[in-house]
Design an enzyme around this catalytic site. Sequence first.
Site, PDB file in Angstrom:
ATOM      1  N   ASN A   7       0.879  -1.175   0.000  1.00 33.51           N
ATOM      2  CA  ASN A   7       0.000   0.000   0.000  1.00 33.51           C
ATOM      3  C   ASN A   7       0.914   1.222   0.000  1.00 33.51           C
ATOM      4  O   ASN A   7       1.423   1.623   1.044  1.00 33.51           O
ATOM      5  CB  ASN A   7      -0.900  -0.045   1.246  1.00 33.51           C
ATOM      6  CG  ASN A   7      -1.888   1.103   1.275  1.00 33.51           C
ATOM      7  OD1 ASN A   7      -1.880   1.962   0.394  1.00 33.51           O
ATOM      8  ND2 ASN A   7      -2.718   1.129   2.297  1.00 33.51           N
ATOM      9  N   ARG A  89      -2.543  -2.124  -3.442  1.00 37.90           N
ATOM     10  CA  ARG A  89      -3.763  -1.356  -3.222  1.00 37.90           C
ATOM     11  C   ARG A  89      -3.689  -0.108  -4.106  1.00 37.90           C
ATOM     12  O   ARG A  89      -2.702   0.637  -4.057  1.00 37.90           O
ATOM     13  CB  ARG A  89      -3.841  -0.937  -1.759  1.00 37.90           C
ATOM     14  CG  ARG A  89      -5.103  -0.206  -1.478  1.00 37.90           C
ATOM     15  CD  ARG A  89      -5.214   0.191  -0.038  1.00 37.90           C
ATOM     16  NE  ARG A  89      -6.511   0.802   0.149  1.00 37.90           N
ATOM     17  CZ  ARG A  89      -6.903   1.407   1.235  1.00 37.90           C
ATOM     18  NH1 ARG A  89      -6.093   1.470   2.266  1.00 37.90           N
ATOM     19  NH2 ARG A  89      -8.082   1.942   1.319  1.00 37.90           N
ATOM     20  N   HIS A 178     -13.329   2.659   0.023  1.00 38.82           N
ATOM     21  CA  HIS A 178     -13.323   1.544   0.995  1.00 38.82           C
ATOM     22  C   HIS A 178     -13.879   0.273   0.348  1.00 38.82           C
ATOM     23  O   HIS A 178     -14.386  -0.615   1.029  1.00 38.82           O
ATOM     24  CB  HIS A 178     -14.193   1.831   2.244  1.00 38.82           C
ATOM     25  CG  HIS A 178     -13.731   2.971   3.101  1.00 38.82           C
ATOM     26  ND1 HIS A 178     -14.604   3.848   3.702  1.00 38.82           N
ATOM     27  CD2 HIS A 178     -12.484   3.356   3.485  1.00 38.82           C
ATOM     28  CE1 HIS A 178     -13.924   4.738   4.417  1.00 38.82           C
ATOM     29  NE2 HIS A 178     -12.639   4.459   4.298  1.00 38.82           N
ATOM     30  N   ARG A 237     -13.695  14.850   8.155  1.00 33.73           N
ATOM     31  CA  ARG A 237     -14.401  15.250   6.930  1.00 33.73           C
ATOM     32  C   ARG A 237     -15.850  15.598   7.248  1.00 33.73           C
ATOM     33  O   ARG A 237     -16.482  14.931   8.072  1.00 33.73           O
ATOM     34  CB  ARG A 237     -14.391  14.135   5.891  1.00 33.73           C
ATOM     35  CG  ARG A 237     -13.015  13.778   5.369  1.00 33.73           C
ATOM     36  CD  ARG A 237     -13.131  12.812   4.187  1.00 33.73           C
ATOM     37  NE  ARG A 237     -11.837  12.241   3.871  1.00 33.73           N
ATOM     38  CZ  ARG A 237     -11.566  10.934   3.936  1.00 33.73           C
ATOM     39  NH1 ARG A 237     -12.511  10.071   4.266  1.00 33.73           N
ATOM     40  NH2 ARG A 237     -10.367  10.491   3.649  1.00 33.73           N
ATOM     41  N   GLU A 380      -8.903  -5.791   4.928  1.00 28.27           N
ATOM     42  CA  GLU A 380      -8.644  -5.391   3.537  1.00 28.27           C
ATOM     43  C   GLU A 380      -7.433  -6.130   2.967  1.00 28.27           C
ATOM     44  O   GLU A 380      -7.413  -6.499   1.795  1.00 28.27           O
ATOM     45  CB  GLU A 380      -8.421  -3.878   3.462  1.00 28.27           C
ATOM     46  CG  GLU A 380      -9.688  -3.104   3.751  1.00 28.27           C
ATOM     47  CD  GLU A 380      -9.449  -1.612   3.897  1.00 28.27           C
ATOM     48  OE1 GLU A 380      -9.320  -0.951   2.871  1.00 28.27           O
ATOM     49  OE2 GLU A 380      -9.388  -1.133   5.041  1.00 28.27           O
TER      50      GLU A 380
END
Length: 396
Positions: A7, A89, A178, A237, A380
């Site tokens: 990643n 990823r 996601h 956010r 993940e």
Amino acid sequence: MNILIINAGSSSLKYQLMDPETGVVSAKGLCERIGIDGRLNHKVGENKVTKDIPMPTHSEAIAATLAILQDAECGVIKSVDEIDAVGHRVLHGGMEFFDSCIINDEVIAAIKKCIPLGPLHNPANLMGIEACQAVMPTTPQVAVFDTAFHMTMPPKAYRYAIPTEYYENDSIRRYGFHGTSHKYVAKRTAQLVGKTEFKMVNCHLGNGSSMSAVKDGKCQDTTMGLTPLAGVPMGTRSGDIDAAVVQFICNKYGMSVDECLNMLNKKSGMLAMSGVSSDFRDLEDGANNGNEDCALARAKFCYEVAKYVGAYAAALNGIDVLTFTAGVGENDSAVRADVCEYLGFLGVKIDPELNKKRGKEMMISTPDSKVQVWVVPTNEELMIAQDTAELVNAAK
Ligand code: AMP
């Protein structure tokens, strides 16, 4: 089989070496401060090693990763040949990628084409891919996209009601993020409930939060949009907001659009509403100690999550299963209880004792609940490893 999961961020690179069948991680680590000086944090079981290693680019970070994986003292393999494939990823697959795929020149060109949609992440992801290709030219590489799971959404879910030219010329639409986590939870939930045809809403609630409406394993709608800013409010956010707020703030405070978007991404959400922290544990402590702003931030979060469950129950014409995952969804039983409290009209009933447990795979609904409610810890990395192994085995 050994799958190396990468990643790559702009100045960091996370790695894990995993067996996709058992999910066992033999080693993992983080290369940080790439382009500044360079530090490697490596972990095998409970043993941690930190080394300062110059990393002017991602190539040196990959070289350092491969070297430490083969190190006589803290390594877990004898040769790079023991790595069967690498799974990367990749943030944004745009309208180019509907699934994970083996990387070739065409795939690289298509990931480059998606850079305008993921301007910070896609270039970093590409650096990770190219660095691996340079040092392991014969090892298969697979790209796993954060957006791909959501590509089964119908146009009524993914199109914005703005002039068509922006969709046709600029690919502006809802993508969702996601996706690897939503895919993992959807697949795992199908195993847990013992069927493949059912309607579910998955709540990935963490520092970043998103929800998805899934029918028979396929995504029908999701809360994030062109970017991860949309949907429920998050750690920092804002989540959904009237676009005219941007115009108002920019005009009144002489801010540029970029500055305003930075504020909405990094200085809003739970952090802004509580004035204390973006971390849900701090909000809970604050609320328990009488801080009304912390209580309001948590209340707003649970209200918006519950609203989306209601909306998705309407979109799917009812739901059979509700799942919670990620840092908050797996651990914060008070958030789960507050969200489910709103959902009595759907026949959702949870068992307060079962709900007290945290971080474990478990059903928390009562036997007479009309909707099964599950906590399903996300993984993940396992999803990336499994997709990678499946594609590589199929290509043999
Ligand atoms: P994630 O982005 O999935 O890693 O989730 C990170 C967030 O999960 C943190 O910011 C915390 O707010 C939340 N979190 C993690 N552990 C707990 C816990 N034990 N109780 C409540 N919230 C938690």
